[in-house]
Design an enzyme around this catalytic site. Structure first.
Site, PDB file in Angstrom:
ATOM      1  N   GLU A 440       0.828  -1.220   0.000  1.00 15.52           N
ATOM      2  CA  GLU A 440       0.000   0.000   0.000  1.00 15.52           C
ATOM      3  C   GLU A 440       0.859   1.266   0.000  1.00 15.52           C
ATOM      4  OE1 GLU A 440      -2.725  -0.876  -0.814  1.00 15.52           O
ATOM      5  OE2 GLU A 440      -2.702  -2.917  -0.060  1.00 15.52           O
ATOM      6  N   GLY A 441       2.045   1.160  -0.555  1.00 14.72           N
ATOM      7  CA  GLY A 441       2.950   2.310  -0.623  1.00 14.72           C
ATOM      8  C   GLY A 441       3.970   2.237   0.490  1.00 14.72           C
TER       9      GLY A 441
END
Length: 598
Positions: A440-441
């Site tokens: 998710e980054g």
């Protein structure tokens, strides 16, 4: 193996005493979320996670998932546990009543998600990803798409995924190659390969609904040409029933450092039928609905891992006898003192405790902001909540995942050599938690999002509402002798936060690399200050309870003492990050790329 116990007392403290969830829910119209209902749900969730999910954690790590000719089998007990999860109605808790949900608040579901993740990270990921798929379809799908897909996803008999990453591109989604060609019936045929797809294939649900980004031929290059599609494993009839198999297959599963019981898949789309969500070339905008929900979920994972490691380490530290206390014998009837008497062990335990409880408060607050975006009728209040979520989501995701990994390392360290042995379960927590810093980054991506896109992109405006809240708290408690020192410290750090923001902005005008050089230290500085704000609030509540003669004095006293530890031993870390920011980017960039070799 640590025996997980849901921290119900602290969860209730955060929800009811710190954040006043009763008033919050009533203002938003969640009339069913009564105090008795909350207690009942939390109690049943604790039983389910402790008795059903937690016992599968080590089994899942040892067995992992297996892949045979495109078929993925989950470890022993997972399928039966997931069936119990669905039969218990847990997937429906915070979903829309229109599609079979119970319509309860997101923040209540968040507390349950923490328990599940702490008990069994891998298991919790299977239903966790469905929440993002549901949010995306509900926000951006057509009425037909909602009727086709949402009831089964809400029920939990179908699960969802997010398909972004491709072999040649990770965060840079504009480089994607998966293509979507228009069919005569208005659907699309998708062809391409996605990697690192969590829960992309498994045997827990009847269907898997993939949310996929792809490029329609003729679309602009880069991120401006990305569209978003629903692509089910099995095609779905108009009435929502399953039809034939779609052109979606699992090419293999990854062999990983951790979360072995969750299948991380290579998913191949071979002329797979998909349905456009939202507008053509606006897919990335729609996808942020999924990604933002997932980022809050990862922040929760960091908190959950810290809690689980703390519980295991605390029990061990009370029982393990090693050496005598340097200040005098504490266990005269034994051959040595329990290691919890040693200051360095206490340092690690209190670090875990302060991060778990501070993180829980931060995530619960963010979850209440999500409640507002879902149920508030006043557009201004929704906009205010969105602004605070935009600021605090990358901070929470990155800070709590990084500190979660640190705190699981402390758990291993407290066990000493036994922590390095698989049978104790502490090293599994550390392995499982590292992924939270990545998906998710990564932390670096969250930091750039915070500093470049949000803080500097808004010219600091996005920071003002949160600073106003902190300032109001400091002003209200400045004359409170029990909190005055912490309030003064917090106010000083907030002033420094704003000063650093201005300094980085000025430097970036002459050298944009200053943003990248400062970003992670900036986020960590902001994160430590943010947790200090929540610890100061918790101390204020605890002090009031003690002053009123409330029961559970030991609990509230521990809050005050843990707050003291946080301000004296954790918050000062922020100054190290401030010094790194002041040092600038030159030391990072002056070495020629070729000279890195040895």
């Amino acid at each position: 193996m640590p025996e997980y116990k849901a921290p119900i007392r602290d969860i209730k403290f955060v929800m009811k005493e710190l954040l006043n969830c009763d008033e919050h829910y009533q203002q938003l119209g969640y009339s069913d979320a009564s105090d008795d209902m909350i207690d009942a749900i939390l109690g049943e969730a604790a039983k389910f996670t402790e008795q059903v999910i937690a016992p599968l954690n080590q089994i899942g790590d040892q067995q992992g998932c297996t892949w045979t000719d495109g078929v993925v089998t989950t470890p022993d007990g997972f399928k039966e546990a997931y069936k119990q999860y669905v039969e218990g109605g847990w997937p429906t808790l915070s979903q829309s009543v229109e599609f079979g949900g119970q319509g309860l608040p997101h923040s209540l579901n968040g507390a349950i998600s923490e328990m599940m993740s702490a008990a069994n990270h891998s298991f919790a990921m299977y239903p966790g990803l469905s929440h993002g798929a549901l949010a995306t379809i509900e926000a951006h799908g057509t009425d037909m798409q909602k009727q086709q897909f949402m009831p089964k996803l809400v029920e939990g008999s179908w699960t969802g995924t997010m398909c972004l990453t491709e072999p040649h591109c990770g965060t840079d989604l504009g480089m994607l190659r998966t293509k979507a060609e228009l069919n005569n019936d208005g659907s699309y045929s998708l062809t391409g390969t996605k990697i690192f797809i969590s829960a992309g294939e498994h045997d827990l649900s009847d269907n898997i609904v993939h949310i996929v980004i792809a490029r329609i031929p003729g679309s602009p290059e880069g991120s401006k040409g990305i569209s978003l599609f629903i692509v089910p494993k099995f095609n779905v009839n108009d009435d929502g029933t399953i039809a034939d198999r779609n052109g979606v297959t699992c090419g293999t599963i990854e062999h990983k450092m951790g979360i072995n019981a969750n299948a991380t898949c290579v998913i191949n789309f071979d002329s797979a039928k998909g349905y456009l969500i939202g507008e053509v070339n606006r897919g990335l905008n729609c996808m942020f609905t999924f990604m933002n929900a997932a980022r809050l979920g990862v922040a929760l994972e960091g908190t959950a891992a810290t809690e689980a490691s703390f519980q295991g380490a605390l029990a061990y530290a009370k029982d393990r006898l090693q050496m005598r206390s340097i200040s005098g014998v504490k266990n005269p009837n034994g051959p040595a003192d329990p290691i919890i008497v040693h200051p360095d062990v206490r340092r690690m335990l209190l670090t875990q405790k302060s991060i778990a409880e501070g993180g829980r408060a931060l995530v619960a607050y963010l979850s209440q902001l999500v409640d507002i975006t879902h149920a508030e009728k006043d557009a201004d209040k929704v906009a205010q909540a969105d602004t605070k979520l935009a600021l605090l989501t990358p901070i929470a995701k990155a800070l709590l995942s990084e500190l979660g990994f640190e705190c699981t390392s402390h758990g291993v360290q407290i066990f000493g050599g036994h922590g390095f042995i698989k049978e104790w379960g502490m090293e599994q927590l550390m392995r499982d938690t590292k992924i939270s810093c990545l998906y998710e980054g990564t932390t670096g991506i969250q930091a750039l999002d915070l500093l470049a896109r949000k803080i500097l992109g808004s010219k600091g405006a996005i920071l003002k509402p949160f600073m106003t809240d902190v300032g109001a708290f400091c002003q209200a408690n400045a004359s409170n002798p029990a909190l005055a020192e912490h309030v003064k410290t917090l106010a000083s750090y907030c002033e420094q936060w704003q000063s650093i923001t201005g300094d980085v902005g000025k430097k970036a005008m002459s050298n944009p690399d200053e943003i990248g050089g400062a970003s992670v230290d900036y986020l960590m500085f902001a994160g430590y200050v943010t947790l200090a704000y929540f610890w100061a609030q918790m101390a204020s509540v605890a002090q009031s309870k003690l002053a009123s003669g409330a029961d559970d004095e030991a609990f509230y006293q521990a809050k005050l003492q843990t707050c003291e530890f946080y301000f004296k031993r954790i918050l000062p870390r922020a100054q190290g990050h401030a010094a790194c920011i002041e040092g600038g980017v030159d030391s990072m960039m002056s070495l020629d790329s070729e000279d890195f070799a040895f």
